[in-house]
Design a protein around this motif. Structure first.
Motif, PDB file in Angstrom:
ATOM      1  N   GLN A   1      51.513  -7.085  77.082  1.00  0.00           N
ATOM      2  CA  GLN A   1      50.245  -6.351  77.070  1.00  0.00           C
ATOM      3  C   GLN A   1      50.017  -5.529  78.329  1.00  0.00           C
ATOM      4  O   GLN A   1      48.918  -5.048  78.569  1.00  0.00           O
TER       5      GLN A   1
ATOM      6  N   SER B   1      47.721 -11.892  64.377  1.00  0.00           N
ATOM      7  CA  SER B   1      47.365 -10.466  64.370  1.00  0.00           C
ATOM      8  C   SER B   1      47.926  -9.718  65.565  1.00  0.00           C
ATOM      9  O   SER B   1      48.142  -8.500  65.504  1.00  0.00           O
ATOM     10  N   CYS B   2      48.194 -10.427  66.680  1.00  0.00           N
ATOM     11  CA  CYS B   2      48.727  -9.737  67.854  1.00  0.00           C
ATOM     12  C   CYS B   2      50.101  -9.129  67.557  1.00  0.00           C
ATOM     13  O   CYS B   2      50.496  -8.132  68.183  1.00  0.00           O
TER      14      CYS B   2
ATOM     15  N   LEU C   1      50.906  -7.463  65.076  1.00  0.00           N
ATOM     16  CA  LEU C   1      50.759  -6.157  64.440  1.00  0.00           C
ATOM     17  C   LEU C   1      50.852  -5.029  65.456  1.00  0.00           C
ATOM     18  O   LEU C   1      51.063  -3.870  65.087  1.00  0.00           O
ATOM     19  N   ASP C   2      50.673  -5.369  66.731  1.00  0.00           N
ATOM     20  CA  ASP C   2      50.822  -4.385  67.803  1.00  0.00           C
ATOM     21  C   ASP C   2      52.322  -4.157  68.023  1.00  0.00           C
ATOM     22  O   ASP C   2      53.048  -5.081  68.391  1.00  0.00           O
ATOM     23  N   PRO C   3      52.815  -2.945  67.791  1.00  0.00           N
ATOM     24  CA  PRO C   3      54.261  -2.707  67.930  1.00  0.00           C
ATOM     25  C   PRO C   3      54.782  -2.983  69.326  1.00  0.00           C
ATOM     26  O   PRO C   3      55.960  -3.354  69.491  1.00  0.00           O
ATOM     27  N   GLU C   4      53.949  -2.799  70.348  1.00  0.00           N
ATOM     28  CA  GLU C   4      54.419  -3.064  71.707  1.00  0.00           C
ATOM     29  C   GLU C   4      54.645  -4.559  71.928  1.00  0.00           C
ATOM     30  O   GLU C   4      55.587  -4.958  72.618  1.00  0.00           O
ATOM     31  N   ILE C   5      53.763  -5.393  71.365  1.00  0.00           N
ATOM     32  CA  ILE C   5      53.960  -6.839  71.475  1.00  0.00           C
ATOM     33  C   ILE C   5      55.133  -7.275  70.610  1.00  0.00           C
ATOM     34  O   ILE C   5      55.972  -8.082  71.030  1.00  0.00           O
TER      35      ILE C   5
ATOM     36  N   SER D   1      49.659 -12.233  80.035  1.00  0.00           N
ATOM     37  CA  SER D   1      48.938 -11.853  78.820  1.00  0.00           C
ATOM     38  C   SER D   1      47.460 -11.739  79.115  1.00  0.00           C
ATOM     39  O   SER D   1      46.926 -12.440  79.981  1.00  0.00           O
TER      40      SER D   1
ATOM     41  N   GLY E   1      42.885  -9.584  70.684  1.00  0.00           N
ATOM     42  CA  GLY E   1      44.196  -8.957  70.778  1.00  0.00           C
ATOM     43  C   GLY E   1      45.147  -9.631  71.722  1.00  0.00           C
ATOM     44  O   GLY E   1      46.220  -9.100  72.021  1.00  0.00           O
TER      45      GLY E   1
END
Length: 597
Positions: A223, A343-344, A346-350, A379, A384
């Protein structure tokens, strides 16, 4: 004793005693000077020729100096002998004064040097030789090899250390010294591999350069806490080939959204069961995490059920199929809850940090615990957050340490240092209270840092937090604990001491003195709450409580070089942050966001 003065008045009752005292003092000093001067002359080669022990010798010494009573003897030899002889009674006197001052400065009822002998340098070194076979046969040990520095016993030391089988729980308010006095020193002084979790970049910035000298530095920063570029990946599903591993990983994601692990409602429990089945199916079937997210988005997809059947996990496949075929409202509720917990991802960077990448090295927990490398797990908390991923990787690393310890005969040598800073926010390992004492017996030095007891109870529940408190063999309570009930309990735990009150009675038959006793708290609640910053109350198993002074890293030897490296790292973080920020915020704003606390 009394007398008449020249004018017929009475002398002061103490005057005669004062005259006697002065005469005795003069006699003692003259005796030491006479014997010391003669001794100095003898050492200088002028023979043992003592002057008369008389007032005339004292007069010569005052009027002519050393040449009067000892003619022809160098003055340095005479005065040196005097000083040497004067030092003999002065040394035990100074030691006695020091002991008395230490006792006067120490709070009654708290532990002293003798009570804490096992945590003092000699005691902790002896314990280290028992716990670490690699130290056998060595005459001299570096202090950091013997144990973990806690601080200095107040008011005047010595330094105290916990052993390599102790596990620690520290409760302190924000900006009370958790980072500077505990987290940073533990990372800098660690003898083996290191694991650190945090939601800020301050400890990372201060310690990174020093830890690079010890081994490889792995920074897991999905993050952008330190705005570190991705230079590694971790296989999220690597521990999920067994039902236990899959359930543990599912539990970490569930705990990241569930404030009290002891209070799991139907939806939370069902979501954990479903995630367990999906993680197991993906690991056994070689499916990537991205595909697993697709299964969650489409409950009707039979792929995970088929993969479980192909792997021979028929019961797990039937359970997942039963969930899918259940009432639509129930099924959708379970799957929606499961989707929220991960759901985290879903963030492409994570997601990129937990997806295999052939261009980058893979972090392998089982290798990490055997070396001197450092793993930073950073983190954000709140919405998020990647806390589920952080907890999963931290748990995998510590469990790899347990396996490695078993292969070594029971204990890691050198030990693994795990500093779980902001554990309630970014590293919610649901069964951490149950694992705590087990980690200590395996040479895994775990330090859990919380802002308050209540913060821990919110995550693990009252029962879980009580278990964590009981399992911790060393507890540090610092400044700013404002929970009235908790502080009252600590005051009761510290105990009371007897206060003697004299009573003087005067009557016709004379004066009599009697004593009565009452008990007072060693540390009342208001004193515990008002502990100064940089100090802490030490509660260690088997000894009375003690007050210690923390040792912040910037007051230790070599702090200048570490500070310079920290400034350079902070500047690099600022530059990386500015490069990632949208236009208009500028470098100054980025610096404020990235600067260590």
């Amino acid at each position: 004793m009394s007398g008449r003065g020249p004018g017929g008045g009475d002398h002061h009752p103490l005057l005669s005693w004062a005259i006697v005292g002065i005469a005795a003092a003069v006699l003692v000093v003259f005796t030491l000077a006479w014997a010391g001067g003669t001794l100095g002359a003898w050492v200088a080669g002028h023979g043992w020729d003592a002057p008369p022990f008389a007032l005339s010798t004292l007069g010569d010494l005052v009027s002519s100096g050393a040449s009067g009573p000892w003619p022809g003897v160098p003055a340095a030899a005479v005065y040196g002998g005097m000083l040497a002889l004067l030092a003999l009674p002065a040394l035990p006197g100074a030691l006695t004064v020091r002991v008395l001052l230490e006792r006067a400065g120490r709070q009654k009822g708290l532990a002293g040097r003798g009570d804490l002998a096992a945590m003092c340098p000699k005691g902790i070194a002896a314990r280290a030789r028992e716990l670490r076979p690699s130290l056998e046969g060595r005459d001299r040990l570096h202090a950091d090899e013997t144990g973990n520095l806690l601080g200095d016993l107040m008011p005047n030391g010595p330094e105290l250390r916990s052993s390599h089988e102790d596990v620690e729980l520290d409760l302190m308010a924000p900006r009370a010294g958790k980072s500077t006095g505990i987290a940073v020193p533990r990372v800098l002084r660690a003898q083996g591999a290191v694991l650190l979790t945090s939601n800020k970049s301050d400890v990372y910035a201060v310690t990174r350069a020093e830890r690079e000298k010890a081994g490889t530095v792995w920074t897991f920063d999905p993050q952008g806490i330190a705005h570190s570029p991705r230079a590694m990946w971790w296989n999220l599903l690597g521990e999920c080939h067994t039902t236990e591993g899959a359930r543990r990983l599912a539990g970490h994601f569930v705990a990241s959204v569930n404030d009290d692990s002891a209070k799991k409602d139907f939806w939370i429990s069902a979501a954990q069961n479903t995630l367990t089945a999906l993680f197991l199916a993906a690991a056994r079937g070689g499916a990537p995490v991205r595909e697993l997210l697709g299964w969650l988005a489409d409950p009707a997809d039979r792929t995970p059920v088929d993969l479980l059947r192909d792997a021979g996990l028929v019961a797990m496949a039937e359970q997942l199929q039963g969930t899918v075929r259940g009432a639509v409202e129930t099924r959708d509720g379970i799957y929606e809850t499961a989707r929220q917990t991960v759901s985290c991802l879903l963030d492409p960077e994570i997601l990129a940090w937990v997806t295999p990448d052939p261009r980058l090295p893979e972090f392998r927990p089982e290798r990490h615990v055997l070396g001197h490398d450092t793993l930073y797990l950073l983190s954000k908390d709140g919405g998020g957050s990647a806390a589920g991923v952080i907890a999963g990787l931290a748990d995998a690393t510590m469990r790899a340490g347990v396996v490695a310890a078993e292969r070594m005969g029971g204990r890691l040598d050198p030990p693994l240092t795990a500093v779980l800073d902001e554990a309630a926010n970014v590293c919610r390992i649901s069964d951490l209270p149950d694992l705590y004492s087990h980690f200590g017996s395996r040479g895994i030095n775990v330090v859990t840092l919380l802002q308050s007891y209540r913060q821990g109870a919110r995550v693990w529940g009252e029962i879980g937090m009580d278990a964590l408190w009981s399992a911790a063999t060393v507890k540090l309570l610092g400044a700013g604990l404002d929970d009235a009930d908790f502080v009252q309990k600590i005051s009761t735990l510290v105990g009371q001491y007897d206060v003697r009150t004299p009573t003087v009675s005067r009557g016709k038959e004379g004066t009599s003195r009697s004593y009565s006793y009452r008990q007072e708290s060693v540390l009342p609640p208001d004193r515990i709450r008002a502990l100064p910053k940089g100090t802490a109350l030490l509660l260690a198993t088997g000894v009375r409580p003690a007050l210690i002074r923390l040792r912040p890293w910037y007051k230790e030897p070599g702090a200048g070089a570490i500070s310079a490296a920290a400034k350079a790292e902070t500047a690099a973080i600022t530059e990386r942050a500015a490069a990632r920020l949208p236009g208009g915020l500028g470098l100054e704003q980025a610096g404020r966001d990235a600067a260590p606390a």
